[in-house]
Enzyme design. Structure first.
Site, short mmCIF file in Angstrom:
data_model
loop_
_atom_site.label_atom_id
_atom_site.label_comp_id
_atom_site.label_asym_id
_atom_site.label_seq_id
_atom_site.Cartn_x
_atom_site.Cartn_y
_atom_site.Cartn_z
N PRO A 1 -39.37 25.13 -35.25
CA PRO A 1 -38.87 24.65 -33.95
C PRO A 1 -39.43 23.27 -33.61
CG PRO A 1 -40.09 26.74 -33.73
CD PRO A 1 -40.21 26.33 -35.14
N GLN B 1 -43.14 16.51 -33.96
CA GLN B 1 -42.83 17.79 -33.31
C GLN B 1 -44.06 18.22 -32.50
OE1 GLN B 1 -43.45 17.28 -36.52
NE2 GLN B 1 -44.02 19.09 -37.66
N ASN C 1 -48.65 30.14 -28.81
CA ASN C 1 -49.67 29.69 -29.77
C ASN C 1 -51.11 29.76 -29.26
OD1 ASN C 1 -48.92 28.96 -32.23
ND2 ASN C 1 -48.59 26.77 -31.77
N SER D 1 -55.48 26.38 -38.18
CA SER D 1 -56.36 26.82 -39.26
C SER D 1 -56.13 25.99 -40.53
CB SER D 1 -56.20 28.31 -39.54
OG SER D 1 -54.84 28.67 -39.51
N GLY E 1 -43.02 16.89 -41.94
CA GLY E 1 -42.17 15.93 -41.23
C GLY E 1 -43.01 14.72 -40.81
N ARG F 1 -46.42 21.06 -30.15
CA ARG F 1 -46.82 22.44 -29.92
C ARG F 1 -47.82 22.45 -28.76
NH1 ARG F 1 -43.36 22.95 -32.98
NH2 ARG F 1 -43.16 24.23 -34.84
N PHE G 1 -55.27 22.78 -40.81
CA PHE G 1 -55.95 21.47 -40.69
C PHE G 1 -57.46 21.64 -40.81
CE2 PHE G 1 -52.31 19.47 -37.97
CZ PHE G 1 -51.59 19.23 -39.13
N TYR H 1 -40.03 39.72 -37.21
CA TYR H 1 -41.05 39.53 -36.18
C TYR H 1 -40.42 39.29 -34.81
CZ TYR H 1 -45.21 37.65 -33.85
OH TYR H 1 -46.24 37.43 -32.98
N ASP H 2 -39.51 38.28 -34.72
CA ASP H 2 -39.04 37.96 -33.36
C ASP H 2 -38.05 39.00 -32.83
OD1 ASP H 2 -36.86 36.78 -34.76
OD2 ASP H 2 -37.66 34.76 -34.52
N1 LIG Z 1 -52.21 34.52 -32.17
C1 LIG Z 1 -51.14 34.07 -31.55
O1 LIG Z 1 -51.00 32.85 -31.37
C2 LIG Z 1 -50.08 35.02 -31.07
C3 LIG Z 1 -48.93 34.48 -30.50
C4 LIG Z 1 -47.94 35.35 -30.04
C5 LIG Z 1 -48.11 36.73 -30.12
N2 LIG Z 1 -49.24 37.22 -30.68
C6 LIG Z 1 -49.35 38.71 -30.75
O2 LIG Z 1 -50.66 39.14 -30.45
C7 LIG Z 1 -51.01 40.26 -31.25
C8 LIG Z 1 -52.31 39.99 -31.98
O3 LIG Z 1 -52.17 38.83 -32.78
P1 LIG Z 1 -53.37 38.21 -33.62
O4 LIG Z 1 -53.19 36.73 -33.64
O5 LIG Z 1 -54.66 38.79 -33.16
O6 LIG Z 1 -52.98 38.74 -35.07
P2 LIG Z 1 -53.87 39.47 -36.19
O7 LIG Z 1 -53.03 39.54 -37.40
O8 LIG Z 1 -55.22 38.83 -36.29
O9 LIG Z 1 -54.08 40.91 -35.56
C9 LIG Z 1 -53.18 41.97 -35.70
C10 LIG Z 1 -53.98 43.23 -35.96
O10 LIG Z 1 -53.09 44.35 -36.05
C11 LIG Z 1 -53.44 45.13 -37.18
N3 LIG Z 1 -52.23 45.81 -37.63
C12 LIG Z 1 -51.09 45.27 -38.15
N4 LIG Z 1 -50.18 46.21 -38.42
C13 LIG Z 1 -50.75 47.41 -38.08
C14 LIG Z 1 -50.31 48.75 -38.15
N5 LIG Z 1 -49.10 49.07 -38.63
N6 LIG Z 1 -51.15 49.72 -37.72
C15 LIG Z 1 -52.37 49.41 -37.24
N7 LIG Z 1 -52.85 48.15 -37.15
C16 LIG Z 1 -52.04 47.16 -37.58
C17 LIG Z 1 -53.99 44.13 -38.19
O11 LIG Z 1 -54.80 44.71 -39.18
C18 LIG Z 1 -54.77 43.19 -37.27
O12 LIG Z 1 -56.08 43.63 -37.04
C19 LIG Z 1 -49.83 40.52 -32.19
O13 LIG Z 1 -49.04 41.57 -31.66
C20 LIG Z 1 -49.07 39.21 -32.16
O14 LIG Z 1 -47.71 39.41 -32.38
C21 LIG Z 1 -50.23 36.41 -31.17
#
Ligand SMILES: NC(=O)c1ccc[n+]([C@@H]2O[C@H](COP(=O)([O-])OP(=O)(O)OC[C@H]3O[C@@H](n4cnc5c(N)ncnc54)[C@H](O)[C@@H]3O)[C@@H](O)[C@H]2O)c1
Length: 312
Positions: free
Chosen positions: A270, A207, A172, A187, A203, A209, A189, A143-144
């Site tokens: 973290p 920490q 977040n 979610s 812990g 957030r 909690f 992911y990262d």
């Molecule tokens: N929610 C947060 O706190 C947060 C924090 C940092 C980054 N993000 C980024 O924001 C974006 C949305 O996050 P979210 O919280 O809505 O997550 P989520 O999991 O609810 O949404 C992701 C969506 O992408 C779709 N998806 C995944 N892989 C796919 C693929 N290969 N092809 C087509 N669709 C695909 C999933 O079905 C889902 O609908 C992501 O890129 C995530 O990395 C979110």
């Protein structure tokens, strides 16, 4: 405008679609429903300005659009670690496909990156200049590191092919439509309290957030997309809370008699993460407006409707 939202059936994507549809745009939602759900976009399915395409972004697709918000990628560790190779493919091949599309049709391309690109940070708060402390072979790397290469791709398409990009680093975020089983602290909690179970703190709970409410985040997205600044820009709420404070707030809201129990801290957790939002403030005139107590209330209401309340 005609706007493509990848990952539009997910938590953040569906809130973004609500905003774009309400503003009168034509929206194409593209999703493979891995963590997304039709329920999140149900209200738009019969609207002539809305189109839903079930598609996996690791495969190319041809569409005519003016803007692309690229959000598709599972966001919570339980989901992105379930199939880490697929997570890498989504970040690398998926982002390549979407940048290729943006290049072909000259669309503006918005990448939803993450504060995870900072890894386990050794500076606080994190500004966009901080280059991060990421383990390339760890469990979070799909992911990262995936998001880091997605940023690299966006900036290389920008420099090499003049694709008009915007990059946001999301911290977040919480709100209605988060998945019940995503293992994230808010979610967790809420679900535990609604089910009348003890709230589990890892812990000692000291920490910290920061938690940004979904509508604040989406406002930041729209401002960045429609500004002249390429990014990256941190969008998040700099208000820091300890995990114990969050547990107590959720408990008091749902079930004041619930116990709070402690379990060992996971190794890759973290200690602190907090955004420096100076850029968002000065360049986008953006800052969060929804206090945690208010955002939690709205989120709890949504979870209550979905899973009921055994605690009462
Ligand atoms: N929610 C947060 O706190 C947060 C924090 C940092 C980054 N993000 C980024 O924001 C974006 C949305 O996050 P979210 O919280 O809505 O997550 P989520 O999991 O609810 O949404 C992701 C969506 O992408 C779709 N998806 C995944 N892989 C796919 C693929 N290969 N092809 C087509 N669709 C695909 C999933 O079905 C889902 O609908 C992501 O890129 C995530 O990395 C979110």
């Amino acid at each position: 405008m005609r706007i493509l939202v990848t990952g539009g059936a997910g938590f953040l994507g569906s809130h973004l679609i609500d905003r774009l549809m309400t503003a009168g745009h034509e929206v194409i939602c593209l999703d493979n429903f891995y963590t997304g759900n039709k329920r999140n976009i149900l209200q738009w399915l019969d609207n002539p300005n809305f189109e839903l395409i079930r598609h996996d972004i690791t495969e190319p697709i041809r569409l005519e659009v003016d803007q692309i918000y690229h959000l598709a990628c599972p966001a919570s560790p339980v989901h992105y670690q379930y199939n880490p190779v697929k997570t890498v493919k989504t970040n690398v091949m998926g982002t390549l496909n979407m940048l290729g599309l943006a290049k072909r049709v000259k669309a503006r391309f918005f990448l939803a990156s993450t504060s995870e690109v900072y890894g386990d940070p050794d500076v606080h708060p994190q500004s966009e200049e901080y280059r991060g402390n990421v383990n390339p072979i760890g469990l979070r790397a799909c992911y990262d590191e995936g998001k880091r290469i997605a940023e690299t791709l966006a900036f290389d398409y920008y420099r090499q092919n003049k694709v008009d990009i915007r990059v946001v680093r999301i911290f977040n975020t919480y709100g209605p439509r988060m998945l019940e089983n995503d293992g994230r602290v808010v979610s967790n909690f809420i679900v535990q309290a609604l089910q009348g179970k003890p709230l589990t703190v890892y812990g000692d709970g000291s920490q910290t957030r920061s938690f940004c409410y979904a509508s604040d985040l989406i406002e930041g997205f729209i401002r960045l997309m429609n500004s002249d600044y390429v990014g990256p820009v941190n969008i998040g709420n700099p208000g820091e809370y300890t995990i114990l404070q969050l547990a107590e707030a959720v408990r008091d809201m749902i079930n004041p008699n619930a116990d709070i129990i402690h379990e060992p801290l996971p190794s890759d957790d973290p200690r602190r993460r907090r955004p420096d939002i100076t850029k968002a403030k000065t360049l986008l005139d953006w800052e969060p407006t929804v206090p945690l107590a208010e955002g939690l209330k709205l989120t709890v209401e949504d979870f209550r409707q979905r899973i009921g309340n055994a605690a009462i």
